[in-house]
Design an enzyme around this catalytic site. Structure first.
Site, mmCIF file in Angstrom:
data_model
loop_
_atom_site.group_PDB
_atom_site.id
_atom_site.type_symbol
_atom_site.label_atom_id
_atom_site.label_comp_id
_atom_site.label_asym_id
_atom_site.label_seq_id
_atom_site.Cartn_x
_atom_site.Cartn_y
_atom_site.Cartn_z
ATOM 1 N N HIS A 134 -2.058 3.538 -11.523
ATOM 2 C CA HIS A 134 -2.157 2.810 -10.255
ATOM 3 C C HIS A 134 -0.864 2.053 -9.951
ATOM 4 O O HIS A 134 -0.301 2.182 -8.848
ATOM 5 C CB HIS A 134 -3.334 1.838 -10.331
ATOM 6 C CG HIS A 134 -3.560 1.050 -9.080
ATOM 7 N ND1 HIS A 134 -4.628 1.281 -8.240
ATOM 8 C CD2 HIS A 134 -2.862 0.029 -8.513
ATOM 9 C CE1 HIS A 134 -4.574 0.448 -7.216
ATOM 10 N NE2 HIS A 134 -3.508 -0.332 -7.364
ATOM 11 N N GLU A 135 -0.397 1.276 -10.902
ATOM 12 C CA GLU A 135 0.805 0.471 -10.660
ATOM 13 C C GLU A 135 2.066 1.345 -10.618
ATOM 14 O O GLU A 135 2.989 1.062 -9.846
ATOM 15 C CB GLU A 135 0.939 -0.609 -11.738
ATOM 16 C CG GLU A 135 -0.221 -1.596 -11.787
ATOM 17 C CD GLU A 135 -0.471 -2.296 -10.455
ATOM 18 O OE1 GLU A 135 0.489 -2.444 -9.662
ATOM 19 O OE2 GLU A 135 -1.617 -2.681 -10.202
ATOM 20 N N HIS A 178 2.438 2.719 -7.106
ATOM 21 C CA HIS A 178 3.045 1.747 -6.198
ATOM 22 C C HIS A 178 4.564 1.689 -6.403
ATOM 23 O O HIS A 178 5.334 1.760 -5.440
ATOM 24 C CB HIS A 178 2.471 0.352 -6.459
ATOM 25 C CG HIS A 178 1.094 0.137 -5.938
ATOM 26 N ND1 HIS A 178 0.685 0.512 -4.677
ATOM 27 C CD2 HIS A 178 0.014 -0.466 -6.510
ATOM 28 C CE1 HIS A 178 -0.564 0.173 -4.490
ATOM 29 N NE2 HIS A 178 -1.010 -0.412 -5.594
#
Length: 234
Positions: free
Chosen positions: A25-26, A29
């Site tokens: 997820h990170e 980003h």
């Protein structure tokens, strides 16, 4: 007495799933922001799949104990984007979408293993491990996908809304963001509020996802996912 949100025996599977979910997820980003021209996350060493860079100790512990947690947020400077609003929306959205992708890949993996007979050929212990891991991989990533799209600070859904509304509205949203965050934390940590707000919302979206999966079963030879998981977990 079990003080954890999840069963103690399943802790190794859940921790591994959380490491994968938070890291991807990170990374999504950070990588997308870097590709769009913002080096903020890159210079901070966040464009990596190394879990130690992304995991927040307190956030991970709270997720295991209270069912709610977080990873280290990726800092993004939208001013470095060629098209700040459009690219800002994409950078915010790819995090939750990465969790959805993991859930879909998990479903596909279960289907392939089942169709090829690989599961039946494995020992009972291996079947149990595959069942527990796949169940939590799909469930937790789906929850993270839905949860992060809720339009309240500091979640990704809020940042997406910020880039969609006019500048004046965004300024007003920023002025009241701290109150929205405070209210959100109250909902998370007060069970009675959570049961009447967040839980029904997530349950509603999960039901929609399950409905879609059931429709896909008609294409994939009517695979009964519930039966597969039940067979694994019993």
């Amino acid at each position: 007495m079990n003080f954890l949100w999840y069963p103690l025996d399943d802790l190794p599977f859940i921790f591994l799933v959380l490491v994968i979910a938070f890291t991807v997820h990170e990374f999504a980003h950070a990588y997308s922001a870097y590709k769009f021209g913002d080096r903020t996350a890159y210079d901070a060493g966040r464009v990596t799949l190394n879990p130690r860079v992304h995991l927040d100790v307190l956030g991970t512990i709270l997720l295991l104990v209270a069912g709610f947690g977080w990873a280290k947020p990726v800092m993004v400077n939208r001013g470095n984007f060629k098209y700040p609003r459009l690219m800002g929306i994409i950078v915010s959205a790819v995090g939750p979408l990465s969790n959805l992708l993991i859930a879909v890949l998990g479903i596909a993996a279960v289907y392939i293993l089942n169709q090829t007979g690989a599961i039946d050929a494995a020992s009972h212990g291996v079947q149990q491990a595959i069942g527990h891991f796949s169940y939590y991989l799909i469930r937790i990533n789906l929850l993270l996908f839905l949860f992060n799209l809720i339009p309240v600070p500091p979640l990704d859904g809020y940042r997406i809304i910020q880039d969609l509304v006019p500048v004046r509205t965004r300024i007003k949203m920023d002025e009241h963001a701290q109150w929205g965050m405070f209210l959100f934390l109250l909902i998370i940590f007060i069970p009675s509020l959570r049961q009447h707000t967040l839980d029904p919302l997530l349950g509603y979206w999960q039901n929609i996802f399950v409905y879609c999966v059931n429709k896909l079963e008609l294409i994939f030879n009517s695979v009964d996912w519930v039966k597969i998981w039940t067979d694994f977990l019993i």
